[in-house]
Design a protein around this motif. Structure first.
Motif, PDB file in Angstrom:
ATOM      1  N   TRP A 193      -6.677   9.611  -9.064  1.00 58.07           N
ATOM      2  CA  TRP A 193      -7.798   8.688  -8.890  1.00 58.07           C
ATOM      3  C   TRP A 193      -7.309   7.339  -8.359  1.00 58.07           C
ATOM      4  N   PHE A 194      -6.135   6.912  -8.784  1.00 53.85           N
ATOM      5  CA  PHE A 194      -5.577   5.668  -8.276  1.00 53.85           C
ATOM      6  C   PHE A 194      -5.225   5.804  -6.789  1.00 53.85           C
ATOM      7  N   THR A 195      -4.686   6.962  -6.411  1.00 57.18           N
ATOM      8  CA  THR A 195      -4.394   7.221  -5.001  1.00 57.18           C
ATOM      9  C   THR A 195      -5.682   7.186  -4.178  1.00 57.18           C
ATOM     10  N   VAL A 227      -9.668   4.484  -0.440  1.00 58.40           N
ATOM     11  CA  VAL A 227     -11.008   3.919  -0.234  1.00 58.40           C
ATOM     12  C   VAL A 227     -10.910   2.424   0.078  1.00 58.40           C
ATOM     13  N   ASN A 228     -10.021   1.726  -0.612  1.00 55.41           N
ATOM     14  CA  ASN A 228      -9.846   0.302  -0.359  1.00 55.41           C
ATOM     15  C   ASN A 228      -9.315   0.062   1.045  1.00 55.41           C
ATOM     16  N   PHE A 262     -13.084  -1.887   7.884  1.00 54.72           N
ATOM     17  CA  PHE A 262     -14.407  -2.272   8.367  1.00 54.72           C
ATOM     18  C   PHE A 262     -14.744  -3.736   8.077  1.00 54.72           C
ATOM     19  N   THR A 263     -14.278  -4.260   6.961  1.00 54.35           N
ATOM     20  CA  THR A 263     -14.654  -5.612   6.559  1.00 54.35           C
ATOM     21  C   THR A 263     -13.579  -6.653   6.857  1.00 54.35           C
ATOM     22  N   ALA A 278       0.832  -1.207   0.000  1.00 49.10           N
ATOM     23  CA  ALA A 278       0.000   0.000   0.000  1.00 49.10           C
ATOM     24  C   ALA A 278       0.865   1.255   0.000  1.00 49.10           C
ATOM     25  N   GLY A 279       1.905   1.264   0.796  1.00 49.89           N
ATOM     26  CA  GLY A 279       2.806   2.425   0.831  1.00 49.89           C
ATOM     27  C   GLY A 279       3.498   2.664  -0.497  1.00 49.89           C
TER      28      GLY A 279
END
Length: 65
Positions: free
Chosen positions: A31-33, A38-39, A45-46, A11-12
């Motif tokens: 938008w990719f950032t 968001v992911n 939460f999930t 992720a980093g």
């Protein structure tokens, strides 16, 4: 290396690369950032992230193991 540590590493790297691409190549890379952010929020939460599934399939161990 465990799945959680590898996930934070990936992720980093993705965030840093997408910021560099947005600054030096095209602003649409923001938008990719945003997608990465968001992911990360939904995975909080999930407790599920697509990258975790990929990392487990390549053989990384879960923290509980």
């Amino acid at each position: 290396m465990t799945v959680n540590r590898a996930l934070r590493l990936v992720a980093g790297i993705f965030i840093l690369v997408s910021v560099l691409l947005a600054v030096y190549v095209n602003k649409n890379w923001w938008w990719f950032t945003a997608f990465i952010g968001v992911n990360l929020i939904q995975s909080a939460f999930t407790n599920w992230c697509p990258m975790m599934t990929i990392l487990k399939k390549i053989g990384l161990k879960d923290d509980s193991c």
